[in-house]
Design a protein around this motif. Structure first.
Motif, PDB file in Angstrom:
ATOM      1  N   GLU A 131      -2.819  -6.200  19.616  1.00  0.00           N
ATOM      2  CA  GLU A 131      -3.895  -7.180  19.781  1.00  0.00           C
ATOM      3  C   GLU A 131      -3.542  -8.552  19.219  1.00  0.00           C
ATOM      4  OE1 GLU A 131      -6.477  -6.404  21.542  1.00  0.00           O
ATOM      5  OE2 GLU A 131      -5.829  -4.317  21.750  1.00  0.00           O
ATOM      6  N   ALA A 132      -2.366  -8.703  18.666  1.00  0.00           N
ATOM      7  CA  ALA A 132      -2.001  -9.953  17.993  1.00  0.00           C
ATOM      8  C   ALA A 132      -1.784 -11.087  18.991  1.00  0.00           C
ATOM      9  CB  ALA A 132      -0.742  -9.752  17.164  1.00  0.00           C
ATOM     10  N   MET A 133      -2.177 -12.306  18.602  1.00  0.00           N
ATOM     11  CA  MET A 133      -1.885 -13.529  19.359  1.00  0.00           C
ATOM     12  C   MET A 133      -0.609 -14.130  18.781  1.00  0.00           C
ATOM     13  SD  MET A 133      -4.029 -14.389  21.806  1.00  0.00           S
ATOM     14  CE  MET A 133      -5.678 -14.045  22.419  1.00  0.00           C
ATOM     15  N   LEU A 134       0.504 -13.925  19.479  1.00  0.00           N
ATOM     16  CA  LEU A 134       1.795 -14.328  18.930  1.00  0.00           C
ATOM     17  C   LEU A 134       2.053 -15.815  19.055  1.00  0.00           C
ATOM     18  CD1 LEU A 134       4.010 -11.390  20.268  1.00  0.00           C
ATOM     19  CD2 LEU A 134       2.682 -11.526  18.154  1.00  0.00           C
ATOM     20  N   TYR A 135       1.357 -16.486  19.980  1.00  0.00           N
ATOM     21  CA  TYR A 135       1.643 -17.891  20.242  1.00  0.00           C
ATOM     22  C   TYR A 135       0.336 -18.674  20.252  1.00  0.00           C
ATOM     23  CZ  TYR A 135       5.526 -15.210  22.114  1.00  0.00           C
ATOM     24  OH  TYR A 135       6.534 -14.297  22.268  1.00  0.00           O
ATOM     25  N   LYS A 136       0.416 -19.895  19.797  1.00  0.00           N
ATOM     26  CA  LYS A 136      -0.764 -20.758  19.751  1.00  0.00           C
ATOM     27  C   LYS A 136      -1.292 -21.029  21.153  1.00  0.00           C
ATOM     28  CE  LYS A 136      -2.404 -25.154  17.902  1.00  0.00           C
ATOM     29  NZ  LYS A 136      -2.025 -26.413  17.213  1.00  0.00           N
ATOM     30  N   VAL A 137      -0.375 -21.090  22.121  1.00  0.00           N
ATOM     31  CA  VAL A 137      -0.777 -21.390  23.492  1.00  0.00           C
ATOM     32  C   VAL A 137      -1.644 -20.266  24.079  1.00  0.00           C
ATOM     33  CG1 VAL A 137       1.237 -20.342  24.624  1.00  0.00           C
ATOM     34  CG2 VAL A 137       0.123 -22.297  25.675  1.00  0.00           C
ATOM     35  N   SER A 138      -1.508 -19.042  23.549  1.00  0.00           N
ATOM     36  CA  SER A 138      -2.321 -17.924  24.029  1.00  0.00           C
ATOM     37  C   SER A 138      -3.788 -18.122  23.684  1.00  0.00           C
ATOM     38  CB  SER A 138      -1.828 -16.606  23.432  1.00  0.00           C
ATOM     39  OG  SER A 138      -0.482 -16.367  23.783  1.00  0.00           O
ATOM     40  N   GLN A 139      -4.058 -18.831  22.595  1.00  0.00           N
ATOM     41  CA  GLN A 139      -5.430 -19.123  22.209  1.00  0.00           C
ATOM     42  C   GLN A 139      -5.988 -20.315  22.982  1.00  0.00           C
ATOM     43  OE1 GLN A 139      -5.033 -19.691  17.998  1.00  0.00           O
ATOM     44  NE2 GLN A 139      -4.937 -17.499  17.548  1.00  0.00           N
ATOM     45  N   GLN A 140      -5.119 -21.284  23.289  1.00  0.00           N
ATOM     46  CA  GLN A 140      -5.566 -22.471  24.027  1.00  0.00           C
ATOM     47  C   GLN A 140      -5.816 -22.160  25.497  1.00  0.00           C
ATOM     48  OE1 GLN A 140      -2.260 -25.064  23.160  1.00  0.00           O
ATOM     49  NE2 GLN A 140      -3.306 -26.006  21.406  1.00  0.00           N
ATOM     50  N   PHE A 141      -4.976 -21.306  26.086  1.00  0.00           N
ATOM     51  CA  PHE A 141      -5.112 -20.944  27.505  1.00  0.00           C
ATOM     52  C   PHE A 141      -5.272 -19.426  27.595  1.00  0.00           C
ATOM     53  CE2 PHE A 141      -2.703 -24.879  27.348  1.00  0.00           C
ATOM     54  CZ  PHE A 141      -3.374 -25.669  28.255  1.00  0.00           C
ATOM     55  N   ARG A 142      -6.515 -18.983  27.502  1.00  0.00           N
ATOM     56  CA  ARG A 142      -6.799 -17.557  27.498  1.00  0.00           C
ATOM     57  C   ARG A 142      -6.760 -16.993  28.924  1.00  0.00           C
ATOM     58  NH1 ARG A 142     -12.594 -17.806  25.459  1.00  0.00           N
ATOM     59  NH2 ARG A 142     -12.464 -19.466  27.012  1.00  0.00           N
ATOM     60  N   MET A 143      -6.848 -15.669  29.000  1.00  0.00           N
ATOM     61  CA  MET A 143      -6.853 -15.004  30.309  1.00  0.00           C
ATOM     62  C   MET A 143      -8.054 -15.445  31.135  1.00  0.00           C
ATOM     63  SD  MET A 143      -6.543 -10.923  30.982  1.00  0.00           S
ATOM     64  CE  MET A 143      -6.205 -10.272  32.624  1.00  0.00           C
ATOM     65  N   GLN A 144      -9.199 -15.576  30.485  1.00  0.00           N
ATOM     66  CA  GLN A 144     -10.398 -16.015  31.195  1.00  0.00           C
ATOM     67  C   GLN A 144     -10.247 -17.428  31.736  1.00  0.00           C
ATOM     68  OE1 GLN A 144     -13.956 -15.839  28.834  1.00  0.00           O
ATOM     69  NE2 GLN A 144     -15.213 -16.849  30.385  1.00  0.00           N
TER      70      GLN A 144
END
Length: 720
Positions: free
Chosen positions: A564-577
């Motif tokens: 469940e970890a967010m390894l990269y900052k970009v994963s939080q800025q551009f989510r799946m939704q």
């Protein structure tokens, strides 16, 4: 003396009790008569309101027109069927009681309209042949239902209320469809006793009711209510109608058919049976999403009871994409506005960071995004199919599984089922054929991911090739097997993009490699050559984790420790939704080719057909290449959130296709790099500027290629 007194007392008590009971019965009888009178008055009022509604809504005029058709035929029918469209809101404004009656007692409400229509026919002499009120069959069709939860019906929710025969609204996807058969709309019965008054006339009329089986309308054990003699049907007056059985399923089932989903909720999915009758038959297409209004019922088939819905109206559901994109995408678009290539390059670079690290598989991720935005349910759409050649099927499979979840109709094909529609006997006991939707039809307007291409047998691959060429599939129904007079062939449209991959290591193990490969050509002997040509894009990704410090290895290990970890900052800025909303917005953009882009595409196509030739087969460039080029160009334009296809979009399309052709047939005179769209890593502003310069050189090289090998094709150059 004591006995006489006791008898006298009993007589007095009995007289008083009898008098009391008599007065009580009189009171009840008066109340019953009063209640009956009130009900009669209420029904009479509803009849008057229904007549007013028919007059104001135009229904009366339509009714008179329908009567004229019956009267002109000069034929006497057992049942005269009329359809009356009802707007519940308008009815409720006229009279709330009638509006409530229609919504919650539609069968009884139809009898009110039946009485009104009978009086109208007799008063205006609309149908001379009509004799009794029972001969009129009224079907009420509500235009809509109140937008309240109590009117929604779903089999994924518990309990399923099929006992109250009132109108409900339900949504679902048609996954199986039977052939159109006949049913009895109405029939006339006569008493077999000749001296009975009911041995003639139209006293006994039976009409189909919602949820009723054929035996409920036509049987041989009915008896006369007057003399108890058996009734016999007058076959000359039987009225037949068309019937079609459709299996539907809640749209939530699509989430269960995806390879990977962030939705962890559990739910129960069950098909439900829908009956389409008369004018509604053939109004549904297999694989489509519909909203229906109907009356639920329970059909008994032997020892098995089946929940069903008698449909009154059908509406096709077409989900509209969001009218916005996320703020982060807007900000990124504004930062990259100086170049037509940077926005899509960064999108591909950071895409699917939950599955693979940013900066890896960029060409493949760009192709995936292009295919995602080039989905839709339009006729003659620009499809974009992907075939990936890889030596690491595990990572590719995860990436493709993640990507199909970005669409409402992203389906991962289960190996145990069929890709294309199949035929079997209808389970409702009719013995007729029923066509079942499979993965390709359920993925309508989306992506069908069929996994490893080498796992499918030769006949399945040949069928896949035929579908990719024509975007249709034919279902053969042998008449003898399914009780039909003649064989049938049903053509079903396949409106989906296909994704698949081939394991290059498996290919090299199973087949002997040829020695006469051209420069850049790969050994793809595992896949039939004709099938390779119909796939829009062939992409080869060398496994990057062969280096010990590969980011893919680090990413995989970290995900294994903490999924469940967010390894990269970009994963939080551009989510799946965010990507879901972006793709739904981009795919609905309407784009047009500019004349410059059209000339560039045409010039490359003509020049390539002249260059890529052999002495035996002529040109190795298939005729579908032009469609693929246009589809790729439009997809890159949509991904860039523009509405005009520019030369820059056409250049990316040409480089991707040329790379695909190189894998199939070797290099041509247009000599491009092994990875022409992403020749080096994108890490900062300088690398983006370097890529722009490189693509401009490719553009200049392409113009030279067209000038040399495409005589007669005029392309404007910067020098001009």
């Amino acid at each position: 003396m004591a006995l006489l007194i006791h008898t006298f007392i009993i007589i007095i008590v009995w007289t008083v009790l009898t008098s009391f009971l008599h007065s009580l019965f009189q009171h009840f009888d008066k109340e019953r008569k009063d209640l009956s009178w009130k009900m009669h008055q209420e029904i009479q009022k509803m009849r008057e309101i229904s007549l007013v509604y028919l007059d104001r809504s135009g229904g009366l005029q339509k009714f008179v027109h329908d009567c004229k058709k019956y009267n002109d035929s000069k034929q006497s029918y057992a049942v005269y069927r009329f359809i009356i469209s009802i707007n519940p809101s308008d009815i409720a404004e006229l009279d709330a009681t009638l509006g409530n009656y229609i919504l919650h007692n539609p069968i009884q409400a139809a009898q009110i309209f039946q009485s009104v229509c009978f009086i109208a026919i007799k008063t205006l002499s609309l149908i001379e042949q009509l004799q009794t009120e029972d001969q009129i069959s009224i079907l009420l069709k509500p235009t809509h239902l109140p937008p309240l939860p109590s009117y929604l019906l779903s089999l994924s929710a518990f309990p399923f209320n099929y006992t109250s025969q009132r109108f409900y609204i339900s949504e679902g996807i048609a996954i199986a469809m039977g052939c159109v058969t006949k049913y009895t709309q109405g029939a006339r019965f006569l008493c077999t006793e000749e001296t009975c008054p009911f041995s003639e006339g139209f006293r006994y009329i039976r009409v189909h009711m919602p949820g009723a089986t054929e035996s409920a309308t036509v049987r041989n054990d009915f008896v006369c209510s007057l003399c108890s003699s058996p009734l016999q049907e007058d076959m000359k007056f039987r009225v037949l109608g068309d019937k079609q059985i459709v299996e539907m399923i809640d749209a939530k089932v699509l989430n269960a058919l995806k390879g990977y989903s962030s939705d962890k909720s559990h739910f129960r999915i069950q098909t439900f049976t829908v009956f389409l009758r008369d004018e509604l038959t053939n109004k549904m297409k297999i694989g489509n999403h519909y909203k229906i209004i109907g009356i639920p019922a329970c059909v008994q088939n032997g020892l098995q009871a089946t929940a069903c819905i008698e449909v009154n109206s059908i509406e096709l559901c077409k989900p509209n994409g969001p009218s916005f994109v996320g703020d982060n995408f807007k900000y990124l678009l504004s930062l990259t506005s100086s170049s037509c290539w940077r926005f899509t390059a960064i999108l591909a670079n950071i895409f699917a960071s939950q599955v693979v690290p940013p900066g890896t598989y960029n060409t493949l991720k760009l192709a995936i995004l292009l295919s995602l935005v080039q989905t839709g349910e339009k006729e003659n759409a620009d499809y974009l199919d992907l075939l990936i050649v890889t030596s690491d099927t595990l990572v590719i499979d995860r990436l493709l599984n993640y990507s199909i979840c970005l669409l409402p109709r992203g389906i991962r094909h289960p190996p145990s089922s069929e890709i294309f529609p199949s035929v079997s006997k209808d389970k409702h006991g009719t013995g007729r054929a029923s066509i079942h939707a499979c993965s390709a039809v359920l993925a309508k307007g989306g992506i069908c991911y069929i996994g490893d291409l080498s796992s499918h047998k030769k006949d399945k691959l040949e069928l896949l090739q035929s579908v990719l060429e024509s975007r249709t599939t034919n279902v053969f129904i042998p008449g003898k097997k399914y009780g039909e007079e003649a064989d049938q062939q049903v053509t079903i449209s396949i409106q989906t993009n296909f994704w698949s991959f081939v394991d290059v290591d498996s290919s090299s193990k199973k087949h002997i490699q040829k020695d006469n490969f051209l420069i850049g050509q790969m050994d793809l002997s595992l896949v039939p050559p004709n099938l390779l040509d119909v796939f829009g894009l062939l992409i080869y990704n060398e496994f990057p984790s062969c280096r010990l410090s590969s980011p893919v290895v680090h990413h995989t290990l970290k995900k294994a420790v903490n999924p469940e970890a967010m390894l990269y900052k970009v994963s939080q800025q551009f989510r799946m939704q965010d990507y879901e909303e972006f793709i739904l917005f981009a795919k609905n953009l309407h784009v047009e080719l500019s004349s410059e882009a059209e000339n560039l595409i045409q010039g490359y196509y003509v020049a390539s057909r002249r260059v890529r030739r052999d002495s035996i087969h002529g040109s190795t460039l298939s005729t579908s290449a032009l469609k693929i080029l246009i589809s790729l160009s439009k997809a890159h334009t949509k991904l860039s959130l523009r509405k005009k296809v520019l030369e820059e979009d056409a250049l990316i399309a040409i480089l991707l296709l040329e790379s695909s052709l190189t894998l199939k047939h070797g290099k041509s005179a247009l000599c491009i790099a092994p990875n022409p769209v992403f020749p080096f890593d994108l890490s900062d502003e300088n690398s983006l500027q370097q890529r722009d310069s490189y693509l401009m050189q490719c553009h200049h090289q392409l113009l030279k290629f067209i000038g040399a090998y495409g005589p007669g094709i005029h392309i404007n150059t910067n020098e001009e």
